[in-house]
Write an enzyme that holds these catalytic residues in place. Structure first.
Site, PDB file in Angstrom:
ATOM      1  CG  PHE A  11     -11.175 -10.548   7.585  1.00  0.00           C
ATOM      2  CD1 PHE A  11     -12.039 -10.366   8.650  1.00  0.00           C
ATOM      3  CD2 PHE A  11      -9.929  -9.765   8.027  1.00  0.00           C
ATOM      4  CE1 PHE A  11     -11.841  -9.586   9.882  1.00  0.00           C
ATOM      5  CE2 PHE A  11      -9.588  -8.954   8.963  1.00  0.00           C
ATOM      6  CZ  PHE A  11     -10.667  -8.840   9.994  1.00  0.00           C
ATOM      7  CG  ASP A  33      -9.276 -17.063 -11.878  1.00  0.00           C
ATOM      8  OD1 ASP A  33      -8.270 -16.398 -11.252  1.00  0.00           O
ATOM      9  OD2 ASP A  33      -9.031 -18.152 -12.356  1.00  0.00           O
ATOM     10  CG  LEU A  55     -10.533  -4.677  -0.308  1.00  0.00           C
ATOM     11  CD1 LEU A  55     -11.757  -5.096   0.618  1.00  0.00           C
ATOM     12  CD2 LEU A  55      -9.633  -3.807  -0.014  1.00  0.00           C
ATOM     13  CB  ALA A  57      -4.399  -9.981  -2.132  1.00  0.00           C
ATOM     14  CE1 TYR A 123      -0.214 -10.008   1.112  1.00  0.00           C
ATOM     15  CE2 TYR A 123       1.116  -9.126   3.053  1.00  0.00           C
ATOM     16  CZ  TYR A 123       0.031  -8.964   2.141  1.00  0.00           C
ATOM     17  OH  TYR A 123      -0.977  -8.088   2.398  1.00  0.00           O
ATOM     18  CG  PHE A 149       1.208  -0.683   9.573  1.00  0.00           C
ATOM     19  CD1 PHE A 149       2.489  -0.555  10.104  1.00  0.00           C
ATOM     20  CD2 PHE A 149       0.945   0.405   8.389  1.00  0.00           C
ATOM     21  CE1 PHE A 149       3.494   0.055   9.608  1.00  0.00           C
ATOM     22  CE2 PHE A 149       2.104   1.210   8.037  1.00  0.00           C
ATOM     23  CZ  PHE A 149       3.286   0.881   8.378  1.00  0.00           C
ATOM     24  CG  ASN A 150       0.349  -6.832  11.252  1.00  0.00           C
ATOM     25  OD1 ASN A 150       1.250  -6.251  10.835  1.00  0.00           O
ATOM     26  ND2 ASN A 150       0.470  -8.287  11.639  1.00  0.00           N
ATOM     27  NE  ARG A 185       4.365  -8.186  12.594  1.00  0.00           N
ATOM     28  CZ  ARG A 185       5.511  -8.305  12.765  1.00  0.00           C
ATOM     29  NH1 ARG A 185       6.321  -7.647  13.474  1.00  0.00           N
ATOM     30  NH2 ARG A 185       6.271  -9.381  12.004  1.00  0.00           N
TER      31      ARG A 185
END
Length: 282
Positions: A11, A33, A55, A57, A123, A149-150, A185
């Site tokens: 994303f 990988d 990025l 993860a 996580y 943050f979100n 959030r």
């Protein structure tokens, strides 16, 4: 800049590619990988990046396999940094995406970068472990750590909360099952986050961590009220106990002071504009 990017198909990665190319940068995607150190080393050796943005993860907190968080987020990151440190010429900057989830539940708000971490799920713990592991490469690689943050935007997976809400309103579903309606959030725009990453590649100080945030929080009820206003659709909320996490972080709000002191002001994108964009792409 020639930027080596991991997580290009994710994303954030897809939006980062768009932002970076629009700014005139060239992107080389690392498609291997990360848990295979030989494969990582072989592909990295074929590049000579000016900068690296990591990025890739496992980012969904509810992922069913706890061990996968550590295999990818920690060991995979270690394999990448080892390969980068073996290059004949080190990149000028390596940006590692951590997470504000490392702060856990804390009394202070908004949260600054010197807040002691207190992760409450695998996580977050894996991201904190990644940060500590990365410091073992500090003498060889100029690294910047980001703690976003979100954030959300068009194209985010449906297992995440805001895309789930947007999908239900776009389909004009009669009801939705949710967990804690009162958790607060930040719901920032992915395009703001990508701009922050580009700015930190230019101006971020090696060895420093930066919150990527706005300081503005919303409850789920706030988000639903905005979606109701945009779509004129009323939806019934059913609280599903299965969606209420026992280790829920109740309020996650950061201060962007350190970030903006480094990069200057970031794009101010209203949540309504983000949700409108997501509805149009739904």
């Amino acid at each position: 800049m020639n930027i080596l990017l991991t997580g290009a198909d994710g994303f954030t990665g897809r939006h980062f590619i768009q932002s970076a190319t629009q700014a005139g940068h060239h992107i080389t995607s690392l498609k291997v990988d990360l848990t295979d150190p030989a494969a990582v080393a072989a592909q990295v050796q074929g590049t000579q990046p000016d900068a690296v943005v990591h990025l890739a993860a496992i980012s969904f907190v509810g992922n069913a396999d706890p061990a996968a968080f550590y295999a990818v987020n920690v060991i995979g990151s270690m394999n990448l940094l080892a390969a980068l440190s073996a290059l004949p010429k080190a990149p000028a900057k390596v940006l590692l995406a951590s997470s504000a989830n490392i702060y856990g539940n804390c009394d202070s708000s908004p949260i600054a970068e010197d807040q002691p971490p207190a992760p409450v799920n695998h996580y977050a713990a894996s991201k904190l472990a990644m940060e500590h592991m990365a410091r073992t490469f500090a003498d060889r690689l100029p690294m910047v750590i980001t703690r976003p943050f979100n954030y959300t935007g068009a194209g985010q997976g449906g297992q995440f909360l805001i895309p789930k809400l947007v999908d239900h309103f776009a389909r004009r579903a009669p009801y939705i099952e949710l967990g804690n309606l009162h958790a607060e959030r930040e719901f920032n725009d992915v395009r703001m986050v990508c701009q922050a990453y580009l700015d930190l590649l230019q101006h971020g100080q090696a060895g420093q961590a930066y919150n990527v945030c706005s300081g503005q929080t919303y409850t789920l009820q706030d988000v639903m009220d905005i979606l109701t206003c945009i779509t004129s659709h009323q939806i019934e909320v059913m609280v599903n106990p299965a969606f209420v996490r026992s280790n829920e972080v109740h309020r996650l709000c950061g201060t962007p002071a350190k970030l903006t002191a480094c990069t200057g002001p970031l794009p101010a994108i209203e949540l309504r504009d983000t949700l409108q964009w997501m509805l149009e792409q739904a």
